[in-house]
Design a protein around this motif. Sequence first.
Motif: not given
Length: 441
Positions: A404-428
Motif C-alpha cells: 500500500d505505497n508503504s515500506l516496512y522496516y523490521r528490526f526484530s523478530s519480536r511480535q508486536l501487540p495487536g493493540s498497536y494497530f487499527t483492525p484493518f492493518y492488524k489483520r495484515i
Amino acid sequence: MPAKVSHALFYKLEDGYKMAKLEGAECSLIFRNGENEVIAVLNGCDQKITQISPYHERELTLSEKDIIRRFVLTQKYGLNTESAEYLGLSVVRYRDGKEEYLTENQLKKRLKAPLNNVHLHVGSLKKHTLDIPPFSRGGMLNLSRAEIKKIIIGNNCDLLIDMRDNRFVEALRVGESFNGSINMSRNTVESIVVGNNCRCDLSVNESKRCFTLNIADVYSGNLNIRNSCFHSLNIGYYCYASVRLGDNWGRRDIVVGDSFRGSLNIDNVNVYSVRIGKDCKGKISISSKSENYGNRKIRIDDDFAGILDLRDAKSVERVELGQRARGKVNLLGCSGVKVVKFDKYFSGYADFSESSVEYVRAGYGYSGDMVLLGCDNLTLLKLPRHKDNNITIERDPLNVTSSDNSLYYRFSSRQLPGSYFTPFYKRIYQEMRNTFSGSED
C-alpha cells in the motif's frame, strides 16, 4: 454614656453589661457582665481593636457579641480583620483608607452594587448564591468565611478573589471578559466554569472534593492545579495561558481546544489521555515519576507546529499527531513510549534516541527528520514509499517489505501487540507476522 469613677472610664451597656478602660492600661478594654465578672478583654490602641480575648477561655454568646459589636460601632472604634470576623462583621476598605464594618444584612445590600476599588473581607455571610455585579473593578474580595454554595461573577469584572479554605462553596461561574485572579485552594468546589475572553490567574491546590473545570475560548493567564482531583478538565479555542498541572488525578481526559498558543506542563497527573486540538503552536511538557502513574496517551490534531517534550514521561505509551504536523517532538530517553504515529505530511523533527519506542509510523508525504539512535526496542518502522525525509539510525533492518505505497522496516523478530494497530492493518500484520513483516494503521 461614659462616666468617670475611681480611676476608670466605663460604659453602661444593655442587660447590665459594662465596658471599662482602666487608667494605665490605655490599650485595653474590659468587658464585664451583670455580675461584674470579667468575660472578655479587648486589646488595641489608637481607637483600633486588634484582639478580642474571652476571659479564661469562656466563649462569648451570640448576644454578648452583639453587645460588643454595637458598642464598637457606636464608639467608632476600628477593627482589624480578625476582630471583625470574631464579631461577625465584614470589613470594607476604600482606597482613601476609610473603613466600614457591615453586619450580614448590610453586606447583602452592599453586594447589590458593583464593588469598585474596594477591599472586602467577609466576616459573616450566609447565602445560597452570591451574585457579584458586572463591571465590578479594582476590588479585592476575601470570601474564605462566606457560607455560600454558588458564586456567580458578572461579565467584565476586574477582581482579586480569595476563597482559600472555604468549606461551603460548591460551584463557581465566571462571566465573560473577567480579568484578575481567583484562589480556590483547599475548598469544596465541585464545578468551575470560566467564560470567554478571560484573563484569569486561577489556582486550585489540595482540593477537598473532585471537581470539573470548563474554560471557554480565548483564555489567558496562569492556571495552576496541584494535588487535586478533577473529573474532567476542558479548555477551549485559542488558549494562550500558562497551564501547570502537578500530582493530580482525574476520571476523564484532559482536553485543550484548537489553536493552543500557551504552555502546558503536566507532571505526574493520573488521567488516561491528553488531547490537544488543531493548529497547536504551544509548548507541551509531560513528565511522570512512574510508569504506573500518569497519562498513557497523547493525541495532537492536525497542523501541529509547537513543541512536545516527553523526555521524562515514564507513563506515556502512545503518541499520535495529526496531518501536516511540523513541530518538534522530543522523546530522548523516554522510558515509557511504545507507539508513535505521524499522520500524512509530517515535516517536523522527532528525536527518539535512547527511548523504549517499539513502533513508529509516518504517513504519506512524510518529509521530516527522525533520530532513532540507541532505540534497542525498535521493532517496526513504517515509512511512505516516496522518501523525501531524513532518518538517522545506526541499525540495519532484518528485512524490508512493501504494501500500500508503504515500506516496512523490521528490526526484530519480536511480535508486536495487536493493540498497536487499527483492525484493518492488524489483520495484515497478523497474516505477515510469520515471515518477519508487519503492517499497521
